[in-house]
Design an enzyme around this catalytic site. Structure first.
Site, PDB file in Angstrom:
ATOM      1  N   ASP A  42      61.023  42.153  -1.242  1.00 13.73           N
ATOM      2  CA  ASP A  42      60.309  42.343  -2.140  1.00 13.73           C
ATOM      3  C   ASP A  42      58.900  42.862  -1.739  1.00 13.73           C
ATOM      4  O   ASP A  42      58.227  43.638  -2.498  1.00 13.73           O
ATOM      5  CB  ASP A  42      60.149  41.272  -3.230  1.00 13.73           C
ATOM      6  CG  ASP A  42      61.411  40.996  -4.144  1.00 13.73           C
ATOM      7  OD1 ASP A  42      62.288  42.252  -4.193  1.00 13.73           O
ATOM      8  OD2 ASP A  42      61.651  39.857  -4.565  1.00 13.73           O
ATOM      9  N   GLY A  43      58.548  42.164  -0.751  1.00 13.45           N
ATOM     10  CA  GLY A  43      56.913  42.584   0.076  1.00 13.45           C
ATOM     11  C   GLY A  43      56.867  43.740   0.233  1.00 13.45           C
ATOM     12  O   GLY A  43      55.919  44.635   0.193  1.00 13.45           O
ATOM     13  N   ASN A  55      52.850  43.411  -9.939  1.00 11.69           N
ATOM     14  CA  ASN A  55      53.558  42.144 -10.465  1.00 11.69           C
ATOM     15  C   ASN A  55      52.217  41.044 -11.297  1.00 11.69           C
ATOM     16  O   ASN A  55      52.368  40.912 -12.344  1.00 11.69           O
ATOM     17  CB  ASN A  55      53.802  41.235  -9.155  1.00 11.69           C
ATOM     18  CG  ASN A  55      55.114  41.089  -8.907  1.00 11.69           C
ATOM     19  OD1 ASN A  55      56.100  41.992  -9.814  1.00 11.69           O
ATOM     20  ND2 ASN A  55      55.642  40.894  -8.016  1.00 11.69           N
ATOM     21  N   ASP A  56      51.177  41.159 -10.459  1.00  9.70           N
ATOM     22  CA  ASP A  56      50.112  40.367 -11.070  1.00  9.70           C
ATOM     23  C   ASP A  56      48.800  40.380 -10.408  1.00  9.70           C
ATOM     24  O   ASP A  56      48.565  41.171  -9.179  1.00  9.70           O
ATOM     25  CB  ASP A  56      50.479  38.674 -10.931  1.00  9.70           C
ATOM     26  CG  ASP A  56      50.952  38.403  -9.456  1.00  9.70           C
ATOM     27  OD1 ASP A  56      50.447  38.697  -8.394  1.00  9.70           O
ATOM     28  OD2 ASP A  56      51.872  37.692  -9.539  1.00  9.70           O
ATOM     29  N   LEU A 106      55.638  32.844 -13.403  1.00  7.64           N
ATOM     30  CA  LEU A 106      56.568  31.640 -13.806  1.00  7.64           C
ATOM     31  C   LEU A 106      56.430  30.547 -13.208  1.00  7.64           C
ATOM     32  O   LEU A 106      56.543  29.442 -13.718  1.00  7.64           O
ATOM     33  CB  LEU A 106      57.830  32.299 -13.155  1.00  7.64           C
ATOM     34  CG  LEU A 106      59.207  31.419 -13.558  1.00  7.64           C
ATOM     35  CD1 LEU A 106      59.423  31.602 -15.098  1.00  7.64           C
ATOM     36  CD2 LEU A 106      60.534  32.086 -12.787  1.00  7.64           C
ATOM     37  N   SER A 107      55.941  30.399 -11.822  1.00 10.88           N
ATOM     38  CA  SER A 107      55.376  29.259 -11.034  1.00 10.88           C
ATOM     39  C   SER A 107      54.129  28.310 -11.921  1.00 10.88           C
ATOM     40  O   SER A 107      54.166  27.358 -11.766  1.00 10.88           O
ATOM     41  CB  SER A 107      55.022  29.545  -9.696  1.00 10.88           C
ATOM     42  OG  SER A 107      56.106  30.136  -8.997  1.00 10.88           O
ATOM     43  N   ASP A 154      42.281  26.031 -11.128  1.00 12.79           N
ATOM     44  CA  ASP A 154      42.309  26.624  -9.809  1.00 12.79           C
ATOM     45  C   ASP A 154      42.125  28.264  -9.974  1.00 12.79           C
ATOM     46  O   ASP A 154      41.989  28.758  -9.028  1.00 12.79           O
ATOM     47  CB  ASP A 154      43.275  26.196  -8.864  1.00 12.79           C
ATOM     48  CG  ASP A 154      43.198  24.954  -8.226  1.00 12.79           C
ATOM     49  OD1 ASP A 154      42.243  24.187  -8.556  1.00 12.79           O
ATOM     50  OD2 ASP A 154      44.116  24.195  -7.522  1.00 12.79           O
ATOM     51  N   THR A 195      58.313  36.829 -13.659  1.00  6.44           N
ATOM     52  CA  THR A 195      59.363  36.162 -12.995  1.00  6.44           C
ATOM     53  C   THR A 195      58.793  35.557 -11.325  1.00  6.44           C
ATOM     54  O   THR A 195      59.530  35.339 -10.491  1.00  6.44           O
ATOM     55  CB  THR A 195      60.613  36.827 -12.587  1.00  6.44           C
ATOM     56  OG1 THR A 195      60.253  38.246 -11.999  1.00  6.44           O
ATOM     57  CG2 THR A 195      61.327  37.151 -14.035  1.00  6.44           C
TER      58      THR A 195
END
Length: 280
Positions: free
Chosen positions: A62-63, A133-134, A178-179, A163, A174
């Site tokens: 994915d990276g 993604n983010d 998600l984490s 944080d 996802t």
């Protein structure tokens, strides 16, 4: 297609092996190949450059795909992900079974395109950075939380001791989102997710906001500096008073698909969604 670009996880022998075979297939089909990474033994063919590419193929995990996306989006071309990594949640093709046959069909034009939303972020109104993604604003190395301000379309909605804050697309819901306790957002939903990272309050719940939103994050601490990250990659240091602005990117990410990309079936296969603990 006349030309493609390859983004390769050069430190994985299997990725190099598959990339070499893809170059052979492309050459046999009369397609020139631009190699985006420095990989021993692999060279671009036919004088192709990345600017000539009509598709980007990432070979790795994915990276590697996230790096390839940064090549594909400015060219407005699709990206095909071949997974030689561990998870491969974003990739399309596995290196088992009929994987290479499916790559060959894509090179012959047998694929569909799925568009995914992306993010664009700037600091103090200057420069722009892209994320599939983010976007994450998090405290630096200091072992203390920091207050972060959060505004939506000019309205101040929260002042969160935490944080940091993550803003995610449906694709990124996802991943880190998600984490952080955020919900999974189906890919077709026209929305972004916003969540605090380890908030020191009972009332900081994740938000789902329209993609037309302008999301602003401020660094409110005078002593704790922060970092800006996109798709897990460090972008810049942030100082007290800096303003981070996140909006919808003007261009989507175009994924090349070779079949029915069943999102929830993939969640079950890759992330054990809905699988009982005894089965997992």
């Amino acid at each position: 297609m006349k030309a493609i670009a390859l983004s390769i996880s050069h430190d994985r022998p299997k990725a190099v092996e598959w990339a070499t075979e893809i170059v052979r297939l492309a050459t046999a089909a009369g397609i020139n190949v631009a190699i985006a990474d420095d990989v021993p033994g692999l060279q671009s063919t036919g004088g192709a450059t990345i600017a000539h590419a009509e598709m980007v193929i990432s070979v790795g995990g994915d990276g590697t795909l996230l790096r390839g996306v940064r090549l594909a989006v400015p060219l407005d071309v699709p990206i095909l992900g071949v997974n030689t990594g561990r998870l491969g949640f974003l990739t399309e093709i596995e290196t088992t079974g009929d994987g290479m046959e499916r790559v060959s069909r894509v090179l012959c034009g047998e694929f569909t395109v799925e568009e995914r939303l992306a993010l664009q972020v700037s600091v103090n109104g200057t420069g722009t950075h892209f994320a599939l993604n983010d976007v994450v604003v998090r405290r630096g190395a200091q072992a203390r939380m920091a207050p972060f301000g959060l505004s939506l379309n000019g309205e101040k909605i929260a002042h969160i001791p935490s944080d940091g804050i993550v803003v995610a697309t449906p694709t990124g819901s996802t991943a880190y989102f998600l984490s952080a306790g955020g919900p999974i957002i189906a890919p077709a939903v026209d929305a972004f997710g916003v969540a605090a990272l380890l908030p020191h309050t009972f009332f900081a719940r994740p938000l789902i906001v329209p993609t037309s939103s302008t999301i602003e994050i401020t660094i409110d601490s005078e002593i704790v500096h922060a970092n800006l990250e996109t798709d897990g990659t460090f972008v810049s240091d942030l100082a007290s008073g800096d303003l981070v602005t996140v909006v919808r990117a003007p261009r989507p990410v175009k994924f090349a698909r070779t079949g029915n990309h069943a999102f929830f079936a993939r969640l079950e296969d890759k992330l054990q969604w809905g699988v009982p603990i005894k089965r997992a």
